[in-house]
Structure formats: structure tokens, C-alpha cells
Design a protein around this motif. Sequence first.
Motif, mmCIF file in Angstrom:
data_model
loop_
_atom_site.group_PDB
_atom_site.id
_atom_site.type_symbol
_atom_site.label_atom_id
_atom_site.label_comp_id
_atom_site.label_asym_id
_atom_site.label_seq_id
_atom_site.Cartn_x
_atom_site.Cartn_y
_atom_site.Cartn_z
ATOM 1 N N GLN A 180 0.675 -1.179 0.065
ATOM 2 C CA GLN A 180 -0.127 0.159 -0.045
ATOM 3 C C GLN A 180 0.938 1.139 0.132
ATOM 4 O O GLN A 180 0.665 2.211 -0.484
ATOM 5 N N GLN A 184 0.671 3.284 -3.706
ATOM 6 C CA GLN A 184 -0.661 3.949 -3.205
ATOM 7 C C GLN A 184 -1.190 4.538 -4.307
ATOM 8 O O GLN A 184 -0.758 5.130 -5.184
ATOM 9 N N SER A 186 -4.342 6.849 -5.588
ATOM 10 C CA SER A 186 -5.404 7.766 -5.204
ATOM 11 C C SER A 186 -6.813 7.597 -5.770
ATOM 12 O O SER A 186 -6.770 7.244 -6.721
ATOM 13 N N GLU A 187 -7.903 7.703 -5.164
ATOM 14 C CA GLU A 187 -9.082 7.796 -5.626
ATOM 15 C C GLU A 187 -10.008 9.232 -5.778
ATOM 16 O O GLU A 187 -9.588 9.980 -4.945
ATOM 17 N N ALA A 207 -15.675 1.510 -3.236
ATOM 18 C CA ALA A 207 -14.536 2.240 -3.950
ATOM 19 C C ALA A 207 -13.102 2.305 -2.973
ATOM 20 O O ALA A 207 -12.272 3.156 -3.165
ATOM 21 N N ASN A 208 -13.296 1.257 -2.241
ATOM 22 C CA ASN A 208 -12.226 1.026 -1.204
ATOM 23 C C ASN A 208 -11.889 2.174 -0.370
ATOM 24 O O ASN A 208 -10.882 2.570 -0.081
ATOM 25 N N LEU A 209 -13.036 2.749 -0.019
ATOM 26 C CA LEU A 209 -12.927 3.815 1.209
ATOM 27 C C LEU A 209 -13.714 3.204 2.268
ATOM 28 O O LEU A 209 -14.719 2.433 2.331
ATOM 29 N N ASP A 240 -7.037 8.716 -0.916
ATOM 30 C CA ASP A 240 -6.172 7.547 -0.733
ATOM 31 C C ASP A 240 -7.144 6.552 -0.463
ATOM 32 O O ASP A 240 -8.045 6.451 0.391
ATOM 33 N N ARG A 241 -6.779 5.253 -0.916
ATOM 34 C CA ARG A 241 -7.646 4.228 -0.668
ATOM 35 C C ARG A 241 -7.433 3.735 0.857
ATOM 36 O O ARG A 241 -6.548 4.042 1.462
ATOM 37 N N GLY A 242 -8.564 3.250 1.351
ATOM 38 C CA GLY A 242 -8.739 3.016 2.684
ATOM 39 C C GLY A 242 -9.086 4.163 3.866
ATOM 40 O O GLY A 242 -9.167 3.829 4.916
#
Length: 255
Positions: A180, A184, A186-187, A207-209, A240-242
Motif C-alpha cells: 500500500q 499507493q 489515489s481515488e 470504492a475502497n473507502l 487515498d484508498r482506505g
Amino acid sequence: MSFSNKKKDYDDIKEVDEKAKEAKLNGIVAIVSNLYLLLSLAFFSWLLFDTWISQHTLPTKFGYDLASLDSPTFRLVAYTVIGGALGGIINGMRSCLLHYNGFDRRYVWKYITAPWMGTTLALFVYALIRSSTAVFGGADNFGGADNTVSTPQALSNFAAGALAGYGSKDVFIWLDAQVQKIFQVSEQVPNVKGKTEEAAASRLHSANLELGEVTKIPQKDEKLVDTVIDQAPSPEAPIDRGESVDITVATSKSG
């Protein structure tokens, strides 16, 4: 009535027999798994000794040049990989003995792959640490002045590999964190305004959030009740994801 009682007794006896057969089969698989790990332990222990004395029996049988096998790079990688295998084996034996009474043969692949998983994880960790050392510390000299591997260096690599193999579960978590960090991505924050709280959470997860803080605010407009009326960060903002997204949900003013 007596017939139904006999049938019930028969079913109970049959169930007990099936459980006994299942337990016996699981016990046999547990013993076989332990024997496999013991044989693997003996093999990799011999391989460690064979590498330490620079005999390299297996590679030479496959036609590899003995001179190239005595290079510092090969020896350090070999110590790391063998250490990873032994660490994985010890962890597998510990787990197998710990869960022997409740052993389930469905998990036999965990013990079959233990040595090879340990070697792979040790190699990954070795490569990551070595590459980081080379990038941030300049040239990475594997050998000493006479192009040999010192005993402390060899033991250090072996210990690092053994720890990686033994703590495979923690190593997986660490590797996930490195992936990660390095890759990394970005979304863009999806627009969840107008959706219910459940629908907004589902959209964010896809959306991986993560769904962050949920604030409830009374509203006069009944059409807005139970829907998202605001969010932070705003829609289409980079994220960023997560990461988490906070939302504000409208509630009935009368309630």
C-alpha cells in the motif's frame, strides 16, 4: 412409538460412529502432517549444513558451477531461504501439535505449504530490506574484503529468514502495508449525497473507502429524511484508498 424411539437410537448411534470415524481420520492426517514436517525439518537442516560447508550437493547434481555457488550473494540468499523454511516448519509443527485434539484435515494444506511459504516470505523480506539498504545507504557489499560472508552476517540473514517464516501471519500484514505504501493509489471521492446511510456505506466500500463519522441533523424537508445531505471530503476530491469519508444524514425535525 417404540419404532420411532428405535429409529432415534439408531440415528444417534450412526451419528456417533460418523463422528468417531471423522475424528480418527483427522487424527491420521494430523500424524501424517507432523511426519511430513519432521522430514522437511531434517531435509532443510541438512541443506543448511551442506551450504555452510560449501558442499552444495543438490545444485552440483543439477550441473551448476560450484565456483558461482560460493559467491557471497548466493550464500546469503541461501541462508535466508533455508532459515525461512525452518521457521515455517517450526511454526507448522507448533500449530499442528497445539490443535492436535481438534485437528481438521481441511487445513492440511497449511502444513504442506509451511516450508515453501516460509522460504518465499523470507526471500521477499530479504529483497525488500536489501533493496532499501542499497537505495538509502549506497552500495551494498555482500562480502568482506576477501569476498567471503562473515559468520555474524550469515547468522543475521538466517535469523531474519527464520523469523519471517515463523511469523508468516505478521509478515503478510507487514507486506500488505509495504504494498500500500509503494503502490499507493489515489481515488476520487464518490458522490453519496441523496443516498441512504446504508447505500452510502456500500458505495464507499466499493470504492475502497471507509465510512467515517455519521452526523444526524434534523431537517424540515421530509423528502431529505434518512438521506445524506453533506459529505467530507466533497465529491470528486482526491483521496487515498482506505481513507474514511464523513457524512451528514438528515432526520425528521418532528422526531
